[in-house]
Structure formats: C-alpha cells, structure tokens
Write a protein that holds these residues in place. Structure first.
Motif, mmCIF file in Angstrom:
data_model
loop_
_atom_site.group_PDB
_atom_site.id
_atom_site.type_symbol
_atom_site.label_atom_id
_atom_site.label_comp_id
_atom_site.label_asym_id
_atom_site.label_seq_id
_atom_site.Cartn_x
_atom_site.Cartn_y
_atom_site.Cartn_z
ATOM 1 N N LEU A 189 0.842 -1.270 -0.139
ATOM 2 C CA LEU A 189 0.033 -0.019 -0.072
ATOM 3 C C LEU A 189 1.040 1.193 0.121
ATOM 4 C CD1 LEU A 189 -2.846 1.394 0.122
ATOM 5 C CD2 LEU A 189 -2.381 1.198 2.768
ATOM 6 N N VAL A 190 0.686 2.147 -1.059
ATOM 7 C CA VAL A 190 1.627 3.307 -1.148
ATOM 8 C C VAL A 190 0.819 4.657 -0.564
ATOM 9 C CG1 VAL A 190 2.875 4.582 -2.953
ATOM 10 C CG2 VAL A 190 2.613 2.093 -3.185
ATOM 11 N N GLN A 191 -0.331 4.574 -0.888
ATOM 12 C CA GLN A 191 -1.153 5.868 -0.483
ATOM 13 C C GLN A 191 -2.698 5.428 -0.079
ATOM 14 O OE1 GLN A 191 -0.584 8.451 -3.690
ATOM 15 N NE2 GLN A 191 0.916 9.864 -2.375
ATOM 16 N N GLY A 192 -3.362 6.099 0.624
ATOM 17 C CA GLY A 192 -4.574 5.853 0.902
ATOM 18 C C GLY A 192 -4.905 4.713 2.117
ATOM 19 N N THR A 193 -5.850 4.523 2.287
ATOM 20 C CA THR A 193 -6.471 3.323 3.359
ATOM 21 C C THR A 193 -6.804 2.140 2.695
ATOM 22 O OG1 THR A 193 -7.524 5.349 4.554
ATOM 23 C CG2 THR A 193 -8.395 3.005 5.083
ATOM 24 N N LEU A 194 -6.382 0.926 3.281
ATOM 25 C CA LEU A 194 -6.819 -0.434 2.722
ATOM 26 C C LEU A 194 -7.146 -1.143 3.753
ATOM 27 C CD1 LEU A 194 -6.378 -2.628 0.727
ATOM 28 C CD2 LEU A 194 -4.071 -2.855 1.787
ATOM 29 N N ASN A 195 -8.490 -1.539 3.610
ATOM 30 C CA ASN A 195 -9.325 -2.197 4.629
ATOM 31 C C ASN A 195 -9.287 -3.711 4.151
ATOM 32 O OD1 ASN A 195 -9.870 -0.055 6.097
ATOM 33 N ND2 ASN A 195 -11.736 0.157 5.027
ATOM 34 N N ILE A 196 -8.911 -4.598 4.731
ATOM 35 C CA ILE A 196 -8.694 -5.976 4.421
ATOM 36 C C ILE A 196 -9.577 -6.962 5.472
ATOM 37 C CG2 ILE A 196 -7.347 -8.217 3.820
ATOM 38 C CD1 ILE A 196 -5.029 -6.131 3.224
ATOM 39 N N SER A 197 -10.451 -7.695 5.293
ATOM 40 C CA SER A 197 -11.628 -8.233 6.012
ATOM 41 C C SER A 197 -11.845 -9.754 5.453
ATOM 42 C CB SER A 197 -12.668 -7.434 6.313
ATOM 43 O OG SER A 197 -13.527 -7.395 5.260
ATOM 44 N N ASN A 198 -11.990 -10.477 6.246
ATOM 45 C CA ASN A 198 -12.405 -12.132 6.090
ATOM 46 C C ASN A 198 -11.410 -12.495 5.029
ATOM 47 O OD1 ASN A 198 -14.316 -11.574 7.980
ATOM 48 N ND2 ASN A 198 -15.541 -10.589 6.594
ATOM 49 N N CYS A 199 -10.125 -12.379 5.082
ATOM 50 C CA CYS A 199 -9.441 -12.836 3.937
ATOM 51 C C CYS A 199 -8.487 -13.790 4.436
ATOM 52 C CB CYS A 199 -8.521 -11.851 3.354
ATOM 53 S SG CYS A 199 -9.448 -10.479 2.228
ATOM 54 N N LEU A 200 -8.040 -14.992 3.597
ATOM 55 C CA LEU A 200 -7.340 -16.254 4.034
ATOM 56 C C LEU A 200 -6.208 -16.422 3.077
ATOM 57 C CD1 LEU A 200 -6.801 -18.727 5.436
ATOM 58 C CD2 LEU A 200 -8.528 -19.800 4.016
ATOM 59 N N ASN A 201 -5.051 -16.547 3.437
ATOM 60 C CA ASN A 201 -3.899 -16.875 2.692
ATOM 61 C C ASN A 201 -3.316 -18.606 3.208
ATOM 62 O OD1 ASN A 201 -1.800 -16.959 0.707
ATOM 63 N ND2 ASN A 201 -0.454 -16.802 2.550
ATOM 64 N N THR A 202 -3.451 -19.544 2.125
ATOM 65 C CA THR A 202 -2.925 -20.739 2.384
ATOM 66 C C THR A 202 -1.807 -21.093 1.388
ATOM 67 O OG1 THR A 202 -4.741 -21.817 1.068
ATOM 68 C CG2 THR A 202 -5.231 -21.517 3.206
ATOM 69 N N GLY A 203 -1.453 -20.003 0.741
ATOM 70 C CA GLY A 203 -0.420 -20.092 -0.502
ATOM 71 C C GLY A 203 0.920 -20.063 0.069
ATOM 72 N N ASN A 204 1.962 -20.030 -0.777
ATOM 73 C CA ASN A 204 3.392 -19.686 -0.341
ATOM 74 C C ASN A 204 3.760 -18.233 -0.986
ATOM 75 O OD1 ASN A 204 3.736 -22.413 0.761
ATOM 76 N ND2 ASN A 204 3.799 -23.080 -1.532
ATOM 77 N N VAL A 205 4.325 -17.593 -0.179
ATOM 78 C CA VAL A 205 4.680 -16.129 -0.379
ATOM 79 C C VAL A 205 6.421 -16.134 0.011
ATOM 80 C CG1 VAL A 205 4.637 -13.572 0.026
ATOM 81 C CG2 VAL A 205 2.569 -15.420 0.525
ATOM 82 N N SER A 206 7.156 -15.969 -0.975
ATOM 83 C CA SER A 206 8.599 -15.979 -0.842
ATOM 84 C C SER A 206 9.269 -14.698 -1.687
ATOM 85 C CB SER A 206 9.104 -17.178 -1.549
ATOM 86 O OG SER A 206 9.017 -17.136 -2.941
ATOM 87 N N CYS A 207 10.114 -14.048 -0.816
ATOM 88 C CA CYS A 207 10.909 -13.043 -1.358
ATOM 89 C C CYS A 207 12.488 -13.377 -1.365
ATOM 90 C CB CYS A 207 10.649 -11.752 -0.677
ATOM 91 S SG CYS A 207 11.674 -10.272 -1.005
#
Length: 226
Positions: free
Chosen positions: A155-173
């Motif tokens: 998120l660069v600017q503004g408001t981000l509302n995240i609700s009732n969300c699920l991650n079961t995947g793989n996140v790698s950096c």
C-alpha cells in the motif's frame, strides 16, 4: 505448476483488461461480477508494469465473485497481482485464487490478489478473498525495495481495509540487490505500507501459508503483515 514454477504449455497469452500501458483512459472503471465462474489457463509474462487479470482500477471499480486457477502472471516491472496489478481504488469481494495460480516478479509490489494499492485520500476494500497459490519475488541489481503479500503486496497511499481474507499459499521473497535500499516487507496477508500517508486496517484475516524471505538487508517478514 511444480515447485512454484510453470509447467506445461496449455495456456492463453493474456493482455490485461484496462491495459493502462496502452492508453491511460482505458483503466477499468466498471463492475465485473464473475457469478462464481472459474477463469483458467491464462498466461502473462510481461515487461510492463501493472500485470494481472486487470491492469489498473479506480474508485468506481468493483470486482467480485470470481475464481482463478492454473494461471500465471509475471512481469519484470512493478505492481503484479493475479486480479489487478495496481488498484487506484475499488472494491474486491469474494475472490478465490487456486493453488495453481502463480504471481511472480523481479520488481516491487507483488500480491496474490492485488500487487499495489494507491489511492491518496480514498479507501480500497478487499473482502472475503482466499489465495492458495504462489507469490514469488526475485529482485537483483544495485537497488531495490520489495513488498510482497498473499493478498496485497504493498500500500503506497490511502486506506486499505482487508477483512475476512485467508492465505494458504506460499509467499517468498529473494532480494539480492546490493544498495542501502535493499529492504523488503513480506506478509501472508499484506506485504507492507510504504509511506506515512498509508493506512492499513485488517480484521478477521488468517494466514496458514509459508512466508519466507532471503535478503542482503534487514527488514520485516511476518505471518500476516510484513
């Protein structure tokens, strides 16, 4: 897909809806209701920013009730997400991305659903979304900040509302850039917020996927927010 890499050739080359790289007036401003249908077998390997099913959205955009599976979204540039590369506002609801969805970039802002959120003075809403695929960032060179998340990359600017969300995947950096700015932020739900004018609100969100980072500099990684 195997070990986070694309396998097979039965895919359709994809140009994003609202392809803002072609014409700034073509940013998607409408309502897309997938009615629960599944989009499968699309492929994007781009050298342009804002890669995804949609390129960019606005505050009037609504994307809902859609499923993705067996899809690949890749770019060497900023802002890559399976649903939208860059959200300049909008509402995203009831989206599922299956385990064979791969989102990959060698640049900044990579997210399972949204790559980059940027809406100065406004709100982006993400509700009831589930990402089960793979998000991979692989940054090299002399400079580079990396933000990647299972639902939203950055998120660069503004408001981000995240609700009732699920991650079961793989996140790698993997960030092997060599300068002072080789920072990263990696999270199962959201990678991070970049500026003081960014406001992130999360409620009833859960990550059970793998979150990992390899970097030349110390920053942050976390199960929910980087």
């Amino acid at each position: 897909m195997s070990n986070g890499e694309l396998v097979g050739t039965e895919l359709i080359s994809w140009i994003p809806i609202g392809n803002a790289t072609a014409n700034s007036t073509s940013v998607f401003r409408g309502v897309f209701d997938g009615q629960g249908c599944t989009i499968t077998g699309i492929y994007m390997n781009s050298t342009a920013a804002h890669a995804g099913l949609f390129s960019q959205t606005t505050s009037k955009s609504q994307i809902r009730n859609v499923r993705l599976d067996n899809c690949y979204f890749g770019s060497t540039q900023d802002s890559v997400g399976s649903i939208v590369g860059r959200a300049n506002g909008g509402t995203f609801d009831s989206i599922y991305c299956g385990r064979d969805v791969l989102v990959k970039s060698t640049n900044t802002s990579i997210g399972g659903v949204i790559g980059r959120g940027q809406y100065n003075g406004g709100t982006i809403s993400v509700n009831n979304c589930w990402f089960a695929g793979t998000v991979k960032a692989d940054k090299s060179g002399t400079t580079g900040r990396v933000y990647c998340g299972g639902i939203v990359g950055n998120l660069v600017q503004g408001t981000l509302n995240i609700s009732n969300c699920l991650n079961t995947g793989n996140v790698s950096c993997k960030n092997s850039a060599t300068s002072y700015s080789t920072q990263y932020a990696v999270g199962g739900i959201c990678g991070g917020t970049q500026n003081a004018v960014s406001y992130l609100n999360m409620s009833n969100c859960f990550n059970s996927g793998s979150v990992s980072a390899t970097t030349n500099n110390v920053s942050s990684s976390n199960g929910v927010r980087g």
